[in-house]
Design a protein around this motif. Structure first.
Motif, mmCIF file in Angstrom:
data_model
loop_
_atom_site.group_PDB
_atom_site.id
_atom_site.type_symbol
_atom_site.label_atom_id
_atom_site.label_comp_id
_atom_site.label_asym_id
_atom_site.label_seq_id
_atom_site.Cartn_x
_atom_site.Cartn_y
_atom_site.Cartn_z
ATOM 1 N N MET A 92 0.837 -1.203 0.000
ATOM 2 C CA MET A 92 0.000 0.000 0.000
ATOM 3 C C MET A 92 0.869 1.249 0.000
ATOM 4 N N VAL A 93 0.503 2.208 -0.841
ATOM 5 C CA VAL A 93 1.070 3.548 -0.801
ATOM 6 C C VAL A 93 -0.065 4.528 -0.551
ATOM 7 N N PHE A 94 0.257 5.686 0.047
ATOM 8 C CA PHE A 94 -0.807 6.623 0.397
ATOM 9 C C PHE A 94 -0.240 8.031 0.550
ATOM 10 N N THR A 95 -1.129 9.005 0.460
ATOM 11 C CA THR A 95 -0.790 10.413 0.672
ATOM 12 C C THR A 95 -0.732 10.685 2.163
ATOM 13 N N THR A 96 0.388 11.247 2.623
ATOM 14 C CA THR A 96 0.564 11.484 4.063
ATOM 15 C C THR A 96 0.115 12.868 4.506
ATOM 16 N N GLY A 97 -0.026 13.809 3.558
ATOM 17 C CA GLY A 97 -0.423 15.160 3.936
ATOM 18 C C GLY A 97 -0.547 16.056 2.722
ATOM 19 N N TRP A 98 -1.024 17.253 2.952
ATOM 20 C CA TRP A 98 -1.295 18.185 1.863
ATOM 21 C C TRP A 98 -0.018 18.761 1.248
ATOM 22 N N HIS A 99 1.039 18.889 2.035
ATOM 23 C CA HIS A 99 2.233 19.591 1.544
ATOM 24 C C HIS A 99 3.513 18.778 1.761
ATOM 25 N N ASP A 100 3.398 17.456 1.855
ATOM 26 C CA ASP A 100 4.574 16.623 2.089
ATOM 27 C C ASP A 100 5.320 16.323 0.786
ATOM 28 N N GLN A 101 6.619 16.101 0.914
ATOM 29 C CA GLN A 101 7.450 15.680 -0.223
ATOM 30 C C GLN A 101 7.748 14.186 -0.160
ATOM 31 N N GLN A 117 4.824 1.542 9.231
ATOM 32 C CA GLN A 117 4.719 2.483 8.123
ATOM 33 C C GLN A 117 6.054 3.184 7.900
ATOM 34 N N LYS A 118 6.419 3.389 6.645
ATOM 35 C CA LYS A 118 7.658 4.111 6.360
ATOM 36 C C LYS A 118 7.421 5.130 5.260
ATOM 37 N N ASP A 119 8.198 6.198 5.304
ATOM 38 C CA ASP A 119 8.060 7.223 4.274
ATOM 39 C C ASP A 119 9.055 6.956 3.148
ATOM 40 N N ILE A 120 8.605 7.200 1.931
ATOM 41 C CA ILE A 120 9.470 7.122 0.757
ATOM 42 C C ILE A 120 9.691 8.560 0.300
ATOM 43 N N PRO A 121 10.931 9.074 0.372
ATOM 44 C CA PRO A 121 11.202 10.501 0.128
ATOM 45 C C PRO A 121 11.295 10.829 -1.362
ATOM 46 N N VAL A 122 10.190 10.660 -2.060
ATOM 47 C CA VAL A 122 10.202 10.722 -3.528
ATOM 48 C C VAL A 122 10.509 12.111 -4.088
ATOM 49 N N MET A 123 10.167 13.188 -3.335
ATOM 50 C CA MET A 123 10.368 14.536 -3.863
ATOM 51 C C MET A 123 11.221 15.413 -2.959
ATOM 52 N N GLU A 124 11.881 14.849 -1.975
ATOM 53 C CA GLU A 124 12.684 15.668 -1.061
ATOM 54 C C GLU A 124 13.883 16.309 -1.749
ATOM 55 N N LYS A 130 5.744 21.189 -4.108
ATOM 56 C CA LYS A 130 4.675 21.589 -3.197
ATOM 57 C C LYS A 130 3.977 20.411 -2.531
ATOM 58 N N ASN A 131 4.054 19.222 -3.119
ATOM 59 C CA ASN A 131 3.248 18.124 -2.598
ATOM 60 C C ASN A 131 3.655 16.801 -3.255
ATOM 61 N N SER A 132 3.078 15.722 -2.753
ATOM 62 C CA SER A 132 3.165 14.396 -3.378
ATOM 63 C C SER A 132 1.807 13.739 -3.164
ATOM 64 N N TRP A 133 0.968 13.820 -4.184
ATOM 65 C CA TRP A 133 -0.438 13.463 -4.028
ATOM 66 C C TRP A 133 -0.800 12.160 -4.731
ATOM 67 N N ALA A 134 -1.751 11.452 -4.096
ATOM 68 C CA ALA A 134 -2.428 10.290 -4.675
ATOM 69 C C ALA A 134 -1.480 9.294 -5.332
ATOM 70 N N PRO A 135 -0.508 8.755 -4.581
ATOM 71 C CA PRO A 135 0.398 7.772 -5.172
ATOM 72 C C PRO A 135 -0.333 6.476 -5.511
ATOM 73 N N GLU A 136 0.143 5.825 -6.533
ATOM 74 C CA GLU A 136 -0.369 4.502 -6.912
ATOM 75 C C GLU A 136 0.816 3.576 -7.111
ATOM 76 N N VAL A 137 0.564 2.273 -6.959
ATOM 77 C CA VAL A 137 1.600 1.272 -7.190
ATOM 78 C C VAL A 137 1.050 0.240 -8.155
ATOM 79 N N PHE A 138 1.892 -0.149 -9.120
ATOM 80 C CA PHE A 138 1.485 -1.089 -10.163
ATOM 81 C C PHE A 138 2.613 -2.079 -10.392
#
Length: 320
Positions: A92-101, A117-124, A130-138
């Motif tokens: 599972m991946v998920f959005t952690t907040g409105w302005h997280d990277q 739970q662990k964070d994946i720093p995809v945009m740090e 500004k954000n990292s929204w609605a992640p999906e995994v395929f």
């Protein structure tokens, strides 16, 4: 002697074996069940599930969430996307907040007991993201790895779109990383860069094509609808000239897709109407709006649809 009699070496041997195989096949054929992972309110209480056997009537499994969020500035669990990997593990991946990277990640064998739970720093690495929204995994069956993709705004990075006060300068594109083990990840790359603001991408494989459903987020004139593009490669590239809207005269977001019998169903959040909608198609070209044929739990928000075994469902329902 009745038709289910059995004598090794007797003339009814093969008939019995066939009837037994047929009955077992029918039994298992009736066991398909679909789950919908979702959040309610703002995502502060975590992960919820609904289930269905026909793709039309969906029932909440319980009111209490199955997993409480621990990550990010806002401690949210929005847009939970779940898939089952080749080894049976649910990711599972998920959005952690409105302005997280970052985006959130957790795994489970049964959807009840979850990893830390662990964070994946995809945009740090992008300091102005500004954000990292609605992640999906395929799961990419061509390259035997997982693609994780999401929407981000990086100011000044992309071609301008007409803005509005409500958009607050957001102008999204879809970015991605890949992984084989959810421990190490490739560098973040652009995944889909059309000439419009795009969020909420989701991928479905059908036959030899990979279809990506997405939301055109342009505000002026307001689009706010679901479109589709396709590629022969799960990892793309996906044509940026996309289809006409497959949704109707309402604002729609958060598409998620699944094949049920002869149809591909695409569910989405009619977020201004506070209800869920759906379209379906047999040929991936002509889409029938079946929003009036479906029912979802009250308050359901953006999530993902996937198929599970009867055993997994029984566990969630507390029947084991």
């Amino acid at each position: 002697m009745n038709c289910l009699s059995f004598r090794f070496g007797g003339k009814n041997h093969f008939l019995y074996a066939f009837l037994l195989w047929l009955s077992v096949s029918n039994l298992y054929g009736q066991k398909q069940v679909f789950l919908f992972s979702y959040f309610v309110d703002n995502g502060q209480d975590g992960l919820h599930f609904a289930y269905s056997r026909d793709g039309l009537k969906w029932e909440a499994i319980r009111e209490k969430s199955f997993l409480t969020p621990t990550l990010g500035k806002d401690k949210l669990m929005r847009d939970p996307c779940i898939i089952q990997g080749p080894d049976g593990t649910f990711h599972m991946v998920f959005t952690t907040g409105w302005h997280d990277q970052i985006i959130g990640y957790a795994s489970s064998k049964d959807l009840i007991h979850w990893s830390e739970q662990k964070d994946i720093p995809v945009m740090e690495h992008e300091l102005t993201a500004k954000n990292s929204w609605a992640p999906e995994v395929f799961y990419n069956d061509q390259r035997k790895n997982f693609i994780i993709y999401w929407a981000t705004t990086i100011p000044g990075r992309h071609s301008d779109v007409s803005d509005s006060e409500n958009e607050k300068g957001l102008n999204h594109r879809i970015y991605a990383v890949t992984t084989k083990d959810f421990k190490t990840f490739t560098e973040t790359k652009m995944f889909f860069n059309p000439q419009f603001s795009v969020i909420d991408a989701t991928i479905l494989k059908k036959d030899s094509w990979y279809y990506m459903f997405l939301k055109n987020e342009n505000p002026k004139p307001a689009e706010k609808n679901i479109r589709v593009t396709k590629s022969k490669q799960a990892a793309g590239p996906y044509p940026t000239v996309v289809s006409a809207p497959i949704t109707g005269n309402y604002w729609a977001e958060g598409p998620t897709a699944i094949t049920i019998d002869d149809y591909v169903y695409v569910y989405f959040d009619k977020y201004r109407d506070h209800q869920y909608g759906a379209v379906r198609s047999k040929d991936m070209t002509s889409w029938e709006d079946i929003s009036d044929k479906i029912s979802f739990p009250k308050g359901i928000r953006h999530g993902s649809v996937f198929e599970v075994s009867e055993q997994v469902l029984k566990g969630l329902l507390g029947e084991q």
